[in-house]
Motif scaffolding. Structure first.
Motif, PDB file in Angstrom:
ATOM      1  N   VAL A   1       2.254   5.761   1.134  1.00 29.58           N
ATOM      2  CA  VAL A   1       3.250   5.047   1.926  1.00 29.58           C
ATOM      3  C   VAL A   1       2.870   3.574   2.003  1.00 29.58           C
ATOM      4  O   VAL A   1       1.704   3.198   1.862  1.00 29.58           O
ATOM      5  CB  VAL A   1       3.429   5.652   3.344  1.00 29.58           C
ATOM      6  N   SER A   2       3.878   2.751   2.221  1.00 29.63           N
ATOM      7  CA  SER A   2       3.689   1.304   2.232  1.00 29.63           C
ATOM      8  C   SER A   2       3.217   0.809   3.598  1.00 29.63           C
ATOM      9  O   SER A   2       3.220   1.544   4.588  1.00 29.63           O
ATOM     10  CB  SER A   2       5.023   0.624   1.902  1.00 29.63           C
TER      11      SER A   2
ATOM     12  N   ILE B   1      -3.809  -1.088  -4.239  1.00 32.43           N
ATOM     13  CA  ILE B   1      -3.292  -0.805  -5.574  1.00 32.43           C
ATOM     14  C   ILE B   1      -2.663  -2.108  -6.068  1.00 32.43           C
ATOM     15  O   ILE B   1      -1.587  -2.500  -5.609  1.00 32.43           O
ATOM     16  CB  ILE B   1      -2.272   0.357  -5.548  1.00 32.43           C
ATOM     17  N   GLY B   2      -3.389  -2.784  -6.933  1.00 33.49           N
ATOM     18  CA  GLY B   2      -2.955  -4.121  -7.344  1.00 33.49           C
ATOM     19  C   GLY B   2      -3.032  -5.050  -6.147  1.00 33.49           C
ATOM     20  O   GLY B   2      -4.059  -5.142  -5.493  1.00 33.49           O
TER      21      GLY B   2
ATOM     22  N   GLN C   1      -0.959  -4.601  -3.561  1.00 34.22           N
ATOM     23  CA  GLN C   1      -0.335  -3.873  -2.456  1.00 34.22           C
ATOM     24  C   GLN C   1      -1.330  -2.980  -1.742  1.00 34.22           C
ATOM     25  O   GLN C   1      -2.291  -2.496  -2.345  1.00 34.22           O
ATOM     26  CB  GLN C   1       0.808  -3.008  -2.975  1.00 34.22           C
ATOM     27  N   TYR C   2      -1.086  -2.776  -0.461  1.00 34.80           N
ATOM     28  CA  TYR C   2      -1.864  -1.834   0.331  1.00 34.80           C
ATOM     29  C   TYR C   2      -1.057  -0.561   0.471  1.00 34.80           C
ATOM     30  O   TYR C   2       0.144  -0.610   0.769  1.00 34.80           O
ATOM     31  CB  TYR C   2      -2.160  -2.416   1.717  1.00 34.80           C
ATOM     32  N   LYS C   3      -1.704   0.562   0.239  1.00 34.29           N
ATOM     33  CA  LYS C   3      -1.045   1.858   0.349  1.00 34.29           C
ATOM     34  C   LYS C   3      -1.868   2.754   1.264  1.00 34.29           C
ATOM     35  O   LYS C   3      -3.089   2.594   1.389  1.00 34.29           O
ATOM     36  CB  LYS C   3      -0.901   2.517  -1.033  1.00 34.29           C
ATOM     37  N   PHE C   4      -1.178   3.690   1.867  1.00 36.22           N
ATOM     38  CA  PHE C   4      -1.793   4.553   2.868  1.00 36.22           C
ATOM     39  C   PHE C   4      -1.395   5.996   2.637  1.00 36.22           C
ATOM     40  O   PHE C   4      -0.332   6.276   2.093  1.00 36.22           O
ATOM     41  CB  PHE C   4      -1.316   4.143   4.271  1.00 36.22           C
TER      42      PHE C   4
END
Length: 68
Positions: free
Chosen positions: A13-14, A43-44, A46-49
């Motif tokens: 999720v973002s 991820i690159g 971006q932060y993902k959870f």
């Protein structure tokens, strides 16, 4: 929030979705990332959870220390 399991795998999720899930601002999530208190993955750019990791973090009581 929609079903978070897709084909037996938990989806990422973002930052926006996790802020909505927790009921805090995106700036608060960014602060927690900067302090390395909330579990996240980069991820690159971006932060993902994973909701399961963040929920476990909240349930553990560690989120209460995030604003200190």
């Amino acid at each position: 929030m929609e079903n978070n399991i897709v084909n037996g795998t938990e989806r990422w999720v973002s930052l926006e979705e996790i802020s909505t899930h927790l009921g805090v601002s995106k700036d608060t999530i960014r602060l927690w990332i900067k302090k390395k208190t909330i579990p996240y993955h980069r991820i690159g750019r971006q932060y993902k959870f994973r909701l399961s990791e963040v929920d476990a973090w909240v349930e553990s009581g560690k989120s209460a220390d995030a604003d200190k």
